[in-house]
Scaffold this active site. Sequence first.
Site, PDB file in Angstrom:
ATOM      1  N   TYR A  70       0.827  -1.214   0.000  1.00 13.39           N
ATOM      2  CA  TYR A  70       0.000   0.000   0.000  1.00 13.39           C
ATOM      3  C   TYR A  70       0.859   1.262   0.000  1.00 13.39           C
ATOM      4  O   TYR A  70       0.458   2.285  -0.564  1.00 13.39           O
ATOM      5  CB  TYR A  70      -1.010  -0.021   1.152  1.00 13.39           C
ATOM      6  CG  TYR A  70      -2.203  -0.875   0.781  1.00 13.39           C
ATOM      7  CD1 TYR A  70      -3.224  -0.364  -0.010  1.00 13.39           C
ATOM      8  CD2 TYR A  70      -2.268  -2.212   1.156  1.00 13.39           C
ATOM      9  CE1 TYR A  70      -4.289  -1.152  -0.405  1.00 13.39           C
ATOM     10  CE2 TYR A  70      -3.333  -3.011   0.769  1.00 13.39           C
ATOM     11  CZ  TYR A  70      -4.332  -2.472  -0.013  1.00 13.39           C
ATOM     12  OH  TYR A  70      -5.387  -3.246  -0.418  1.00 13.39           O
ATOM     13  N   ARG A  73       1.578   1.793  -3.576  1.00  9.30           N
ATOM     14  CA  ARG A  73       0.398   2.304  -4.297  1.00  9.30           C
ATOM     15  C   ARG A  73       0.079   3.743  -3.884  1.00  9.30           C
ATOM     16  O   ARG A  73      -0.338   4.560  -4.700  1.00  9.30           O
ATOM     17  CB  ARG A  73      -0.809   1.389  -4.044  1.00  9.30           C
ATOM     18  CG  ARG A  73      -0.608   0.007  -4.679  1.00  9.30           C
ATOM     19  CD  ARG A  73      -1.838  -0.848  -4.535  1.00  9.30           C
ATOM     20  NE  ARG A  73      -2.987  -0.255  -5.174  1.00  9.30           N
ATOM     21  CZ  ARG A  73      -4.246  -0.488  -4.820  1.00  9.30           C
ATOM     22  NH1 ARG A  73      -4.506  -1.307  -3.824  1.00  9.30           N
ATOM     23  NH2 ARG A  73      -5.234   0.079  -5.451  1.00  9.30           N
ATOM     24  N   VAL A 106      -9.804   4.399  -4.855  1.00  8.02           N
ATOM     25  CA  VAL A 106      -9.398   4.904  -3.543  1.00  8.02           C
ATOM     26  C   VAL A 106      -8.428   6.070  -3.702  1.00  8.02           C
ATOM     27  O   VAL A 106      -7.697   6.416  -2.791  1.00  8.02           O
ATOM     28  CB  VAL A 106      -8.750   3.758  -2.712  1.00  8.02           C
ATOM     29  CG1 VAL A 106      -9.764   2.654  -2.432  1.00  8.02           C
ATOM     30  CG2 VAL A 106      -7.519   3.164  -3.421  1.00  8.02           C
ATOM     31  N   ASP A 107      -8.423   6.684  -4.925  1.00 12.38           N
ATOM     32  CA  ASP A 107      -7.339   7.600  -5.273  1.00 12.38           C
ATOM     33  C   ASP A 107      -7.671   9.088  -5.200  1.00 12.38           C
ATOM     34  O   ASP A 107      -6.798   9.932  -5.476  1.00 12.38           O
ATOM     35  CB  ASP A 107      -6.814   7.258  -6.686  1.00 12.38           C
ATOM     36  CG  ASP A 107      -7.920   7.278  -7.764  1.00 12.38           C
ATOM     37  OD1 ASP A 107      -8.916   8.002  -7.597  1.00 12.38           O
ATOM     38  OD2 ASP A 107      -7.760   6.560  -8.786  1.00 12.38           O
ATOM     39  N   HIS A 122     -15.074   1.891  -1.600  1.00  9.78           N
ATOM     40  CA  HIS A 122     -13.946   1.093  -1.100  1.00  9.78           C
ATOM     41  C   HIS A 122     -12.948   1.906  -0.285  1.00  9.78           C
ATOM     42  O   HIS A 122     -11.784   1.542  -0.169  1.00  9.78           O
ATOM     43  CB  HIS A 122     -13.236   0.400  -2.273  1.00  9.78           C
ATOM     44  CG  HIS A 122     -14.085  -0.645  -2.952  1.00  9.78           C
ATOM     45  ND1 HIS A 122     -13.727  -1.266  -4.132  1.00  9.78           N
ATOM     46  CD2 HIS A 122     -15.279  -1.187  -2.600  1.00  9.78           C
ATOM     47  CE1 HIS A 122     -14.674  -2.146  -4.476  1.00  9.78           C
ATOM     48  NE2 HIS A 122     -15.623  -2.095  -3.571  1.00  9.78           N
ATOM     49  N   THR A 191     -14.679  -0.475 -15.096  1.00 10.71           N
ATOM     50  CA  THR A 191     -14.710  -1.481 -14.035  1.00 10.71           C
ATOM     51  C   THR A 191     -15.006  -2.839 -14.654  1.00 10.71           C
ATOM     52  O   THR A 191     -15.847  -2.957 -15.542  1.00 10.71           O
ATOM     53  CB  THR A 191     -15.712  -1.123 -12.908  1.00 10.71           C
ATOM     54  OG1 THR A 191     -15.827  -2.249 -12.028  1.00 10.71           O
ATOM     55  CG2 THR A 191     -17.078  -0.728 -13.412  1.00 10.71           C
ATOM     56  N   ASN A 216     -15.613   0.658 -21.471  1.00 15.64           N
ATOM     57  CA  ASN A 216     -14.624  -0.271 -20.954  1.00 15.64           C
ATOM     58  C   ASN A 216     -13.747  -0.758 -22.106  1.00 15.64           C
ATOM     59  O   ASN A 216     -14.171  -0.746 -23.251  1.00 15.64           O
ATOM     60  CB  ASN A 216     -15.408  -1.463 -20.362  1.00 15.64           C
ATOM     61  CG  ASN A 216     -14.606  -2.206 -19.354  1.00 15.64           C
ATOM     62  OD1 ASN A 216     -13.549  -2.714 -19.681  1.00 15.64           O
ATOM     63  ND2 ASN A 216     -15.092  -2.270 -18.141  1.00 15.64           N
TER      64      ASN A 216
HETATM   65  N1  APR Z   1     -10.713   3.288 -20.162  1.00 21.26           N
HETATM   66  C1  APR Z   1     -11.773   2.498 -19.871  1.00 21.26           C
HETATM   67  N2  APR Z   1     -11.657   1.299 -19.263  1.00 21.26           N
HETATM   68  C2  APR Z   1     -10.408   0.866 -18.987  1.00 21.26           C
HETATM   69  C3  APR Z   1      -9.243   1.637 -19.284  1.00 21.26           C
HETATM   70  C4  APR Z   1      -9.433   2.898 -19.911  1.00 21.26           C
HETATM   71  N3  APR Z   1      -8.419   3.703 -20.231  1.00 21.26           N
HETATM   72  N4  APR Z   1      -8.153   0.941 -18.870  1.00 21.26           N
HETATM   73  C5  APR Z   1      -8.609  -0.204 -18.344  1.00 21.26           C
HETATM   74  N5  APR Z   1      -9.957  -0.276 -18.414  1.00 21.26           N
HETATM   75  C6  APR Z   1     -10.867  -1.320 -17.929  1.00 21.26           C
HETATM   76  C7  APR Z   1     -10.320  -2.712 -18.050  1.00 21.26           C
HETATM   77  O1  APR Z   1     -10.659  -3.245 -19.317  1.00 21.26           O
HETATM   78  C8  APR Z   1     -11.028  -3.441 -16.897  1.00 21.26           C
HETATM   79  O2  APR Z   1     -12.252  -3.996 -17.324  1.00 21.26           O
HETATM   80  O3  APR Z   1     -11.047  -1.098 -16.552  1.00 21.26           O
HETATM   81  C9  APR Z   1     -11.339  -2.331 -15.902  1.00 21.26           C
HETATM   82  C10 APR Z   1     -10.525  -2.408 -14.630  1.00 21.26           C
HETATM   83  O4  APR Z   1     -10.878  -3.565 -13.938  1.00 21.26           O
HETATM   84  P1  APR Z   1     -10.292  -3.926 -12.496  1.00 21.26           P
HETATM   85  O5  APR Z   1      -8.798  -3.794 -12.492  1.00 21.26           O
HETATM   86  O6  APR Z   1     -10.892  -5.217 -12.119  1.00 21.26           O
HETATM   87  O7  APR Z   1     -10.803  -2.743 -11.559  1.00 21.26           O
HETATM   88  P2  APR Z   1     -12.164  -2.586 -10.777  1.00 21.26           P
HETATM   89  O8  APR Z   1     -13.318  -3.113 -11.556  1.00 21.26           O
HETATM   90  O9  APR Z   1     -12.204  -1.160 -10.328  1.00 21.26           O
HETATM   91  O10 APR Z   1     -11.937  -3.507  -9.522  1.00 21.26           O
HETATM   92  C11 APR Z   1     -12.936  -3.512  -8.542  1.00 21.26           C
HETATM   93  O11 APR Z   1     -11.705  -4.879  -7.068  1.00 21.26           O
HETATM   94  O12 APR Z   1      -9.617  -5.304  -6.568  1.00 21.26           O
HETATM   95  C12 APR Z   1     -10.757  -4.787  -6.047  1.00 21.26           C
HETATM   96  O13 APR Z   1     -11.184  -3.131  -4.459  1.00 21.26           O
HETATM   97  C13 APR Z   1     -10.569  -3.350  -5.693  1.00 21.26           C
HETATM   98  O14 APR Z   1     -11.904  -1.449  -6.290  1.00 21.26           O
HETATM   99  C14 APR Z   1     -11.302  -2.628  -6.791  1.00 21.26           C
HETATM  100  C15 APR Z   1     -12.355  -3.645  -7.175  1.00 21.26           C
END
Ligand code: APR
Length: 254
Positions: A70, A73, A106-107, A122, A191, A216
């Site tokens: 952390y 990060r 969380v940023d 989160h 997401t 996405n």
């Molecule tokens: N624009 C749009 N989407 C994007 C981009 C971009 N520039 N770059 C990446 N992505 C997409 C990816 O294709 C992926 O589907 O963002 C998504 C990120 O997915 P994760 O890394 O799984 O993030 P998230 O969905 O926020 O994770 C949810 O999981 O790990 C825990 O608590 C943590 O908050 C987090 C939660």
Amino acid sequence: MSDFNLPTELVSALRLARHVVALTGAGISAESGLPTFRDAMTGLWAQYRPEELATPEAFQRNPKLVWEWYAWRRQLVEAAAPNPAHHALAALERLVPRLTLITQNVDSLHQLAGSSAVIELHGNIRRTRCFANGHPAETWDESKAVPPRCTICGSPLRPGVVWFGERLPEEALNNAIEASATCDFFFSIGTSGMVEPAASLPQVALKFGATVIFINLDVEDKTTPPLFRLNGKAGTLLPALVAAAWPDDGEVEG
Ligand code: APR
């Protein structure tokens, strides 16, 4: 901005919306240089799985490792700035009657872009508290122990984020569900939709009649009103969509 083939039904649904909800995930901050959660498990950290670093059990087993992950990060977050996607959502708040912004991030980049009243599902990596009692800590001394200790009770300090297996802040979650059920336009941005309960919010919005759009990198472009999927970068698509809905508003262009 006009290069994009944005579905006209989508643009007019946004333009006419009275209550917009935006749910954001790590992908919206990727263009600010912050690795998404899954991308973060690379380099130095490739040998670990998220469950080994982001759970209370992991912290109890190896608090130094988790603290250091952390700390790495937190350093990245402190060096990052909002990108055009964060700015487009801040601009959108001034263009629609009501906007509810829900983030899994969380940023603080939404707040830095000027969005108000962000629902943080989160937690926030810029906050630190003690493991045993949740006493907040603003500063700490890492010279004696890693993780440093709470000055009130001596318990190790931990990041103010929600780990796998922990409960989400109740008020934030209730507000997120209520907004999703009452909005007429719902964005899911960057997401992967793999982590509940945030992953279910678009379904709540759809069920109650909202237009729902996923932006996405993992989706196929698809126009099936009231559900839309756009494959592309949030930092490009979001400003384009907002500019298409409010062509006379210079604030969100370029
Ligand atoms: N624009 C749009 N989407 C994007 C981009 C971009 N520039 N770059 C990446 N992505 C997409 C990816 O294709 C992926 O589907 O963002 C998504 C990120 O997915 P994760 O890394 O799984 O993030 P998230 O969905 O926020 O994770 C949810 O999981 O790990 C825990 O608590 C943590 O908050 C987090 C939660």
